[in-house]
Write a protein that holds these residues in place. Structure first.
Motif: not given
Length: 483
Positions: A297-319
């Protein structure tokens, strides 16, 4: 078709209006055992007072004890006396003269004499289903607020107000009790909520006709109603929603109103709430250890969300937009740049985004669940050259892949078991569970509270038996409630 009764305190109260055989005095209605036969009855309680333990209060109380549909219900009376502060729908208020700061008017069965406020009045009537409401609004810091909302005795209406009351009672009555009687008498009446303007409804016309025939076969009359027919709900024993559900649209309001009236509703408001928000559903499945794709679950208020998402799930990813349907609001991103671009668009709609790992498969399973039992199984194949079942083109055209419908006995046990586990977390309604099967293991994609049933698709294996099973479940639930 339900009979109707207009209950008032004294015969003289009704003198300004046309004589009606349906008018009864409250003292007669309150007699022990009066009007308590098994026939469906709609009661309009027009007593002067609904105060606690007054005759008007007891009128609604006795009506509910007898299984009658009554307006207002006791819960509504209690809400008015204890919780008069609620969010005022602002629809139409911006059309009022700018120099107007105070506004007093009456709402008659969801209508008023101010055209700009008609939609707002309907919403207030949905919240407080009282025949006549006395409203006073005041503008505070540029925003309209409710100063007063109270039941108003129709006996105290002025001559001009009596004309409005009679007019809107006639409009209301035509919807509630003056509909033509069916040629055949049925023991129970059901409503099926549809939206003729919807481009991708959960059931096509062929399926709707088969639902009606299935209901008729077991002694129920099933009528189609639309978004403007909420006033007719008191006429029915059950509500079957066949329009795409969402917390913010009319389907949820219909379900809520029907539940307050004691109707059997499918699907219920709790199921709508749980299923239509993918963030909630993901948290629910994760908490109960139901197999699903890697999710975050990605939060707009988290400045590091993109890095955390790529590290946790990787790419490609579905939003995914939390409240999307039919593949709307679902995008696949392959690069960090497109991830940031698409997220910025989605954050404009929602403070949270659901991100899931991309799991390519040729098809998705759909298992239909009714009352905690599987009733159909389909495989929906991806649209040609696309990674989703539905492909939304820029022209507005929607294309989809092929499908097949199978005997449940031939479906892998892991798929059926996972579908049941997920659906049972929602409730005992009618659900469509979407899954992927990877290396023999099932993975839940989502649970739909209002699954598609189209003629020639979901019914391809069972035929009319599918419609019979769904309608029989409604009949069972209605009989359990003693209507």
């Amino acid at each position: 078709m339900a009979r109707f009764l207009i209950v008032t305190d004294e015969a003289g109260d009704w003198r300004p209006y046309l004589p009606s055989e349906n008018m009864v005095l409250v003292n007669d209605y309150l007699d022990m055992g009066a009007y308590s036969d098994n026939g469906a009855t709609q009661v309009i309680n027009l007593c002067r007072s609904y105060d606690y333990l007054s005759s008007g209060y007891y009128c609604s109380l006795m009506a509910e004890a007898r299984g009658h549909r009554v307006l207002p219900r006791v819960m509504t009376i209690n809400d008015l006396s204890q919780d008069r502060f609620f969010s005022l729908p602002q629809t139409g208020l911006d059309k009022l003269p700018a120099d107007t700061d105070v506004l007093a008017f009456k709402i008659y069965f969801g209508h008023c004499d101010i055209p700009a406020l008609e939609k707002m009045c309907r919403k207030i009537f949905e919240r407080f289903t009282v025949p006549v409401l006395d409203m006073k609004l005041q503008k505070v810091a540029g925003k309209w607020q409710i100063e007063k909302v109270e039941p108003f005795a129709y006996q105290d209406l002025s001559d001009s107000e009596q004309d409005s009351f009679a007019q809107y009672l006639e409009v209301f009555s035509q919807k509630v009790w003056r509909m033509p009687k069916p040629s055949k008498r049925y023991r129970y009446e059901m409503a099926m909520l549809v939206d003729e303007q919807e481009k991708m409804p959960p059931s096509d016309k062929g399926a709707l006709k088969r639902f009606v025939k299935a209901a008729n076969r077991i002694g129920m009359d099933l009528k189609l109603i639309g978004p403007n027919d909420m006033a007719t709900l008191g006429e029915y024993d059950g509500l079957f929603i066949r329009s795409t559900t969402n917390i913010s649209n009319f389907t949820y309001r219909f379900a809520k109103a029907a539940e307050k009236m004691g109707l059997v509703v499918m699907d219920d408001t709790e199921s709508i709430m749980k299923c239509t928000n993918k963030v909630f559903l993901t948290e629910l499945l994760n908490h109960n250890k139901v197999p699903m794709p890697k999710s975050m679950i990605v939060k707009a208020s988290d400045p590091d969300w993109a890095d955390n998402l790529i590290a946790t799930i990787g790419l490609p990813v579905v939003l995914k937009v939390p409240d999307g349907a039919f593949s709307l609001g679902v995008v696949k991103v392959k690069t960090r740049e497109s991830l940031l671009e698409q997220a910025e668009i989605t954050f404009g709609h929602s403070a949270l985004i659901l991100a899931q790992e991309f799991l390519p498969t040729d098809f998705d399973w759909r298992i239909g669940i009714l009352n905690r039992q599987p009733i159909f199984a389909c495989r929906y194949y991806m649209s040609r050259g696309h990674w989703q079942i539905y492909q939304h083109h820029q022209s507005g055209r929607v294309s989809s892949g092929s499908f097949d419908t199978l005997d449940l006995k031939t479906v892998p046990k892991s798929v059926v078991d996972a579908a049941l586990k997920a659906a049972n977390l929602i409730g005992d309604g009618f659900y469509g569970v979407d899954l992927k099967e990877i290396d023999g293991k099932a993975c839940i994609i989502e649970v739909n509270d209002n699954p598609s049933v189209d003629h020639g698709v979901e019914d391809l294996f069972l035929g009319d038996l599918l419609y019979d099973r769904i309608m029989t479940e409604f009949l069972r639930r209605i009989q359990l409630r003693g209507f």
